[in-house]
Every structure is written in structure tokens, then in C-alpha cells.
Motif scaffolding. Sequence first.
Motif, PDB file in Angstrom:
ATOM      1  N   ASN A 117       0.804  -1.211   0.000  1.00  0.00           N
ATOM      2  CA  ASN A 117       0.000   0.000   0.000  1.00  0.00           C
ATOM      3  C   ASN A 117       0.841   1.266   0.000  1.00  0.00           C
ATOM      4  N   ILE A 118       2.153   1.134   0.143  1.00  0.00           N
ATOM      5  CA  ILE A 118       3.035   2.293   0.154  1.00  0.00           C
ATOM      6  C   ILE A 118       3.340   2.705  -1.281  1.00  0.00           C
ATOM      7  N   ARG A 119       3.055   3.965  -1.634  1.00  0.00           N
ATOM      8  CA  ARG A 119       3.290   4.454  -2.991  1.00  0.00           C
ATOM      9  C   ARG A 119       4.379   5.518  -2.958  1.00  0.00           C
ATOM     10  N   ALA A 120       5.232   5.474  -3.936  1.00  0.00           N
ATOM     11  CA  ALA A 120       6.344   6.419  -3.992  1.00  0.00           C
ATOM     12  C   ALA A 120       5.821   7.828  -4.237  1.00  0.00           C
ATOM     13  N   LEU A 121       6.494   8.800  -3.613  1.00  0.00           N
ATOM     14  CA  LEU A 121       6.131  10.199  -3.806  1.00  0.00           C
ATOM     15  C   LEU A 121       6.809  10.739  -5.057  1.00  0.00           C
ATOM     16  N   LYS A 122       6.064  11.506  -5.841  1.00  0.00           N
ATOM     17  CA  LYS A 122       6.614  12.120  -7.057  1.00  0.00           C
ATOM     18  C   LYS A 122       6.779  13.613  -6.821  1.00  0.00           C
ATOM     19  N   GLN A 123       7.967  14.117  -7.100  1.00  0.00           N
ATOM     20  CA  GLN A 123       8.231  15.545  -6.961  1.00  0.00           C
ATOM     21  C   GLN A 123       7.563  16.308  -8.102  1.00  0.00           C
ATOM     22  N   CYS A 124       6.804  17.350  -7.774  1.00  0.00           N
ATOM     23  CA  CYS A 124       6.088  18.140  -8.779  1.00  0.00           C
ATOM     24  C   CYS A 124       6.252  19.633  -8.472  1.00  0.00           C
ATOM     25  N   LEU A 125       5.904  20.449  -9.465  1.00  0.00           N
ATOM     26  CA  LEU A 125       5.887  21.899  -9.313  1.00  0.00           C
ATOM     27  C   LEU A 125       4.471  22.381  -9.556  1.00  0.00           C
ATOM     28  N   LEU A 126       3.990  23.321  -8.735  1.00  0.00           N
ATOM     29  CA  LEU A 126       2.631  23.838  -8.840  1.00  0.00           C
ATOM     30  C   LEU A 126       2.652  25.347  -9.017  1.00  0.00           C
ATOM     31  N   CYS A 127       1.727  25.851  -9.839  1.00  0.00           N
ATOM     32  CA  CYS A 127       1.575  27.299  -9.985  1.00  0.00           C
ATOM     33  C   CYS A 127       0.147  27.587 -10.426  1.00  0.00           C
ATOM     34  N   ARG A 128      -0.236  28.865 -10.368  1.00  0.00           N
ATOM     35  CA  ARG A 128      -1.536  29.289 -10.862  1.00  0.00           C
ATOM     36  C   ARG A 128      -1.394  29.839 -12.268  1.00  0.00           C
ATOM     37  N   ASN A 129      -2.519  29.985 -12.934  1.00  0.00           N
ATOM     38  CA  ASN A 129      -2.527  30.524 -14.293  1.00  0.00           C
ATOM     39  C   ASN A 129      -2.008  31.964 -14.294  1.00  0.00           C
ATOM     40  N   HIS A 130      -1.192  32.305 -15.298  1.00  0.00           N
ATOM     41  CA  HIS A 130      -0.637  33.656 -15.466  1.00  0.00           C
ATOM     42  C   HIS A 130       0.227  34.069 -14.273  1.00  0.00           C
ATOM     43  N   SER A 131       0.884  33.116 -13.628  1.00  0.00           N
ATOM     44  CA  SER A 131       1.726  33.439 -12.473  1.00  0.00           C
ATOM     45  C   SER A 131       3.090  32.794 -12.626  1.00  0.00           C
ATOM     46  N   GLN A 132       4.151  33.532 -12.276  1.00  0.00           N
ATOM     47  CA  GLN A 132       5.513  33.001 -12.330  1.00  0.00           C
ATOM     48  C   GLN A 132       5.880  32.268 -11.043  1.00  0.00           C
ATOM     49  N   GLU A 133       5.163  32.531  -9.959  1.00  0.00           N
ATOM     50  CA  GLU A 133       5.478  31.906  -8.679  1.00  0.00           C
ATOM     51  C   GLU A 133       5.109  30.422  -8.710  1.00  0.00           C
ATOM     52  N   GLN A 134       6.049  29.558  -8.359  1.00  0.00           N
ATOM     53  CA  GLN A 134       5.801  28.133  -8.365  1.00  0.00           C
ATOM     54  C   GLN A 134       6.250  27.511  -7.037  1.00  0.00           C
ATOM     55  N   HIS A 135       5.642  26.386  -6.689  1.00  0.00           N
ATOM     56  CA  HIS A 135       5.894  25.729  -5.418  1.00  0.00           C
ATOM     57  C   HIS A 135       6.220  24.265  -5.653  1.00  0.00           C
ATOM     58  N   GLY A 136       7.227  23.772  -4.948  1.00  0.00           N
ATOM     59  CA  GLY A 136       7.576  22.361  -5.029  1.00  0.00           C
ATOM     60  C   GLY A 136       6.745  21.552  -4.053  1.00  0.00           C
ATOM     61  N   VAL A 137       6.276  20.387  -4.498  1.00  0.00           N
ATOM     62  CA  VAL A 137       5.438  19.541  -3.663  1.00  0.00           C
ATOM     63  C   VAL A 137       5.649  18.088  -4.077  1.00  0.00           C
ATOM     64  N   ALA A 138       5.416  17.167  -3.140  1.00  0.00           N
ATOM     65  CA  ALA A 138       5.521  15.733  -3.424  1.00  0.00           C
ATOM     66  C   ALA A 138       4.165  15.093  -3.178  1.00  0.00           C
TER      67      ALA A 138
END
Length: 331
Positions: free
Chosen positions: A15-36
Motif C-alpha cells: 500500500n506504500i506508494r512512492a512520492l513524485k516531486q512536482c511543481l505547482l503554480c496558478r494561471n498567469h503566475s511566475q510563482e511556483q511551489h515544489g510539492v511531493a
Amino acid sequence: MTEVAGGPSVPEPSNIRALKQCLLCRNHSQEQHGVAASCLEELRSKACDILAIDKSLAPVTLVLAEDGTIVDDDDYFLCLPANTKFVALAGNEKWAYNNSDGGTAWITQESFDGDETDSGAGLKWKNVARQLKEDLSSVILLSEEDLQMLIDVPCSELAQELSQSRVAVQGLQNTLQQVLDQREEARQSKQLLELYLRALEKEGSILLKQQESKAGLGDERDAVDTGTGESSSEIALTSHILTVLKEKPAPELSLSSQDLELVAKEDPKALAVALTWDIKKTEAVQQTCNQELSLRLQQVQSLYSLRSISARKSSLPGEVQNPKQARRDPT
């Protein structure tokens, strides 16, 4: 070992699933956040928290920042490489290409038709290369333009993008060239056949009755089209597809499978108006595009069947095949 009452339960390894590193942002925005995140639903939930999206604006849709592809399937999410950038769209928001993204987003096909830049072309071949990396059989579905693009890419750069050796990538480019050559040979064969049929038509009376019936049918269809020309002139095809249909001697070999499907589904009367063709010629081209699309899909299905048979033969006795897990990103 004695189990401690009330202690936290240890999850089963399955039941343990590996975490995937991703980047998140909003539309028309340069600010991005790292999340797993281990799955798409978890990523969507974290996007609402990190990006401060009002839960009342649900549903929240996650799309690829590079081209706006909607990601709504866990299998597809797990196939994406690490640090893939997602744009979170809330409510009825629509994805739009962000010029301030520093050249990391892939411009849409419409932009390439109008003004293709060097940076845009480089990003486009990388997107096509990723498609091949996920499923090599998709080479059958590529357009001639995409095939030539990958052939022209320096071998070292393509090898780095595909995470393959230069020898393997050189073999891949040779295969792409063979596919391109086969389409060109098919086009030339079709041209020769058309010339031969035209010569027969000029020589004799064999096709005379057919020509007269064609003229009669053409007059009837012109009379019908006159009343509906204004309402049926709006079509969904891009200028690129219309140009290929008009200028290429065998357009079905130059279009991608997605474009072929659009042409096949288009209303014949509307397409005839857009191309300034008669209805019979338009229907013939649509039928040819539909046949080419069916042929490519059959080839892809055959490759999948061969791959499945090969996987079963190479598996150990009692081993259960799980194609969805095979598609996961090894990272």
C-alpha cells in the motif's frame, strides 16, 4: 513480537506508494511551489492548500504547464517525469500560454503556424521526444513534420532527452527516416497511379459514361449547396490542415493521426466550401484520410499485441503481469 495496544498500525508494503516531486503554480503566475504527492488526488488537494484556492471553486483541474494537457488519470500522472510543472485551474478557468515562463512552456500549434521561433521549435521536439519515450509505438501516429524534426535533432541532445545511449538513439533516428521514406514512396506511388488513370481517361470511351454521370450529380449537388453554403462554411480545422489538404499531393501521409481524425469527422459540405472543392473530391479525400487513420491504428494495435505476447513469454512461471505498474516513472 508482542503488539502494543493502541499503537499506530504499520502500512502494508503493497500500500506504500512512492512520492513524485512536482511543481505547482496558478494561471498567469511566475510563482511556483515544489510539492511531493503519491497520486493525482493528493496533488490536487495540496494544490488547493498551497495555492490558497477556495474550495468553493471546485472542481480544481490540473494541466501541464508546457502545453495545457489535462491530467485526470493516475496512470498518466505516474508516467510523467519528476519535477513536472502543473497549472491549477479553479472553476471555469482556461489554461493559457504564459509568455513570462522563461521559455519553458511549449507554444501551441496555432502559434507555430503563425510565427515559429527557434526556442519554440526546440521545445516542440522535446515534447514529441517525451511522447516517444512514454510509448515508442506512437511513432506511427506522428506527422511527417514531427518525424523530420526528430531526425534533424543532434543525436547527443536527443539521447539526453530520451535517457538513452547515442548508439540506441542513432538507431531510432534511422528508423524514423525509414518511416518518412515509406510515406514518401507511398505518395509517389499514388501520384503514378493517378497519372496512369488520367491517361486511360483521356484515351478512351471506357470512362465516358462515368464522366457524364459525374457532371449530372455535380449540378444537383451545386444546387443543394447553394442554399446551405453560408451556414456550413464554419469548420473546426486549422489553417495548417487546410493548407496541407490543398497543397500536398497525398495529404493523408503528411498529417498526424489527430489531424486525420478531424478531417474524417468534418462535415463534407463545410469542408468543400473551405477548400473550394466539389463535394465528390472532398468526400474522396475524407475517405482516404479515414483509411490511413485506420491503417495506423491497426499497426499500433499489432505492436501492442506483439509486446504483450513477448512479455508473457519472458515472464517467470506464476508471475502476474501488471502493465500499469510498468508504465510508472522509475524515478
